[in-house]
Write an enzyme that holds these catalytic residues in place. Structure first.
Site, PDB file in Angstrom:
ATOM      1  N   CYS A  32       0.841  -1.203   0.000  1.00 48.15           N
ATOM      2  CA  CYS A  32       0.000   0.000   0.000  1.00 48.15           C
ATOM      3  C   CYS A  32       0.872   1.247   0.000  1.00 48.15           C
ATOM      4  CB  CYS A  32      -0.921  -0.002   1.224  1.00 48.15           C
ATOM      5  SG  CYS A  32      -1.773   1.566   1.499  1.00 48.15           S
ATOM      6  N   CYS A  86       0.445   3.371   3.491  1.00 53.20           N
ATOM      7  CA  CYS A  86       0.810   2.853   4.821  1.00 53.20           C
ATOM      8  C   CYS A  86       2.132   3.474   5.293  1.00 53.20           C
ATOM      9  CB  CYS A  86       0.937   1.335   4.780  1.00 53.20           C
ATOM     10  SG  CYS A  86      -0.651   0.465   4.937  1.00 53.20           S
ATOM     11  N   HIS A 125      -4.260   0.330   8.040  1.00 53.95           N
ATOM     12  CA  HIS A 125      -4.785   0.131   6.693  1.00 53.95           C
ATOM     13  C   HIS A 125      -6.251  -0.285   6.717  1.00 53.95           C
ATOM     14  CE1 HIS A 125      -4.306  -0.830   2.384  1.00 53.95           C
ATOM     15  NE2 HIS A 125      -4.967  -1.951   2.610  1.00 53.95           N
ATOM     16  N   ASN A 164     -13.877   9.935  -0.849  1.00 42.82           N
ATOM     17  CA  ASN A 164     -14.532   8.878  -1.610  1.00 42.82           C
ATOM     18  C   ASN A 164     -14.214   7.563  -0.918  1.00 42.82           C
ATOM     19  OD1 ASN A 164     -15.504  10.617  -3.651  1.00 42.82           O
ATOM     20  ND2 ASN A 164     -13.529  10.541  -4.685  1.00 42.82           N
ATOM     21  N   SER A 176      -9.227   4.932  -5.126  1.00 42.05           N
ATOM     22  CA  SER A 176      -8.106   4.240  -5.762  1.00 42.05           C
ATOM     23  C   SER A 176      -7.271   3.420  -4.790  1.00 42.05           C
ATOM     24  CB  SER A 176      -7.204   5.263  -6.470  1.00 42.05           C
ATOM     25  OG  SER A 176      -6.662   6.175  -5.521  1.00 42.05           O
ATOM     26  N   HIS A 203      -6.814   2.156   1.820  1.00 35.18           N
ATOM     27  CA  HIS A 203      -6.336   2.760   3.065  1.00 35.18           C
ATOM     28  C   HIS A 203      -7.172   4.021   3.328  1.00 35.18           C
ATOM     29  CE1 HIS A 203      -2.830   3.332   5.951  1.00 35.18           C
ATOM     30  NE2 HIS A 203      -3.608   4.395   6.157  1.00 35.18           N
ATOM     31  N   HIS A 263      -8.585   7.442   3.714  1.00 29.73           N
ATOM     32  CA  HIS A 263      -7.987   8.756   3.489  1.00 29.73           C
ATOM     33  C   HIS A 263      -9.009   9.665   2.826  1.00 29.73           C
ATOM     34  CE1 HIS A 263      -7.594   6.913  -0.497  1.00 29.73           C
ATOM     35  NE2 HIS A 263      -7.431   8.129  -0.996  1.00 29.73           N
ATOM     36  N   GLN A 303      -9.209  13.727   0.517  1.00 28.56           N
ATOM     37  CA  GLN A 303      -8.440  14.692  -0.260  1.00 28.56           C
ATOM     38  C   GLN A 303      -8.886  16.108   0.078  1.00 28.56           C
ATOM     39  OE1 GLN A 303      -7.525  13.715  -4.439  1.00 28.56           O
ATOM     40  NE2 GLN A 303      -8.814  11.901  -4.183  1.00 28.56           N
TER      41      GLN A 303
END
Length: 358
Positions: free
Chosen positions: A49, A52, A119, A159, A167, A170, A172, A174
């Site tokens: 990943c 990570c 993760h 998302n 995509s 993990h 996250h 933006q």
């Protein structure tokens, strides 16, 4: 107002648009696409990943051994900073080849915020204290980017899930900061300004007061926040997260409001996951006052969740046909969606959740 039992339309004053509501459409037979259920047994750490701790990212940089949230410039940004700053004489003007063809340069900064070194921990599986670190990271990123002279708007969004085009699993989000105020933010600004000028109060404050008094569309609430399915919801289990105090942006939240936000986000995300007993996909966005120097007195900070799942973990809503050609449409009422979310437990199903509460 009395909820109609047949097809009807509802007005969204925030975006100045209508939504067609068609109760009973969920009864139609479904022989269309059925989604695969994603693997929920993710490892705490994945050596492949690129988000990570300690791993190399796709762009070549290596992540530090972070232990809480971690933010960095997107290695594949949709926007990059421009030389001239907004408001200067050297700013690039709008280009017009004619009255029909109008264009111009776009610039900005794109950031990524990892929620946790783990993760396998989505917001639904994180504790409120862990989510508080995410809230602080959102506020810090917003404040830092808003202070730039070349930023007119800051958009925090997440998302979640393959179904929403994420995509990397993990957890996250933006943060995109742009030199322009985006189209939908302009519409939200106009909707709130219209209401302020007409009534002398902020639009979402009036919406919140009415919804709390009625309760039909409220999912959960605490001393500082409320989550509701908006009257005009277009997505099946769409929700709106609203602060009881009118604040313009995330940095303006007090410490108590940030704690309460972490708590309400935990409760909402657990309810989402429990609804169909899956890691519930969605797109979430924080809508804060533009940072273009305007006062924007009628703006109230809010977050919107747009989840695609319609009737199960494997059947989703498709925005096609009539919705692309005419207007948004939903297959059951927002009141029914709120009732289902209220009945969804606040203890995660992977932890043996049973009881629901508001």
């Amino acid at each position: 107002m009395t909820v109609p039992t047949g097809a009807h339309r509802r007005y969204n004053p925030l975006l100045d648009e209508w939504v067609l509501c068609s109760p009973g459409r969920l009864q139609r037979p479904w022989q269309g696409q059925v989604e695969a259920t994603p693997d929920e047994e993710l490892p705490p750490y994945d050596p492949s990943c690129y988000l990570c701790p300690g791993n190399a990212r796709a762009g070549g940089a290596r992540n530090p051994p972070y232990t809480s949230t971690f933010s960095f410039d997107n290695d594949f940004p949709a926007l990059v900073p421009a030389g001239p700053q907004k408001g200067t004489e050297t700013e690039q003007p709008e280009r017009r080849d004619s009255e029909l063809l109008v264009g111009g340069a776009a610039s900005g900064v794109c950031r990524v915020v990892c929620f946790s070194p783990r993760h396998d921990l989505t917001l639904a599986l994180m504790s409120p204290s862990e989510i508080r670190s995410v809230v602080d990271a959102w506020a810090d990123e917003f404040a830092r980017l808003a202070a730039r002279g070349d930023v007119a708007h800051v958009q925090v969004f997440e998302n979640k899930g393959e179904m929403m085009g994420c995509s990397n699993p993990h957890p996250h989000c933006q943060v995109w900061a742009t030199a322009h105020v985006p189209t939908l933010a302009v519409r939200r600004l106009a909707g709130q300004q219209r209401h302020l000028e007409a009534r002398g109060r902020d639009l979402l404050g009036d919406v919140l007061a009415r919804e709390l008094a009625d309760g039909t569309r409220v999912v959960c609430d605490n001393a500082h926040w409320a989550v509701l399915v908006p009257f005009w919801a277009a997505w099946p289990f769409e929700t709106l997260v609203l602060p009881r105090r009118r604040v313009p942006d995330l940095p303006a939240l007090s410490s108590e409001e940030r704690d309460a936000l972490a708590e309400i986000l935990s409760r909402l995300n657990v309810r989402y996951d429990n609804l169909f007993r899956c890691s519930f996909p969605y797109s979430m966005g924080w809508h804060a006052r533009p940072t273009d120097g305007g006062e924007h007195a009628g703006w109230r900070l809010h977050a919107s969740y747009a989840p695609p799942l319609l009737r199960s973990a494997t059947v989703r809503k498709f925005v096609v046909g009539y919705e692309l050609a005419a207007e948004a449409q939903r297959d059951f009422t927002p009141e029914e969606a709120a009732e289902q979310l209220r009945a969804s437990p606040e203890r995660h199903y992977r932890l043996g959740g049973t009881a629901a509460s508001r």
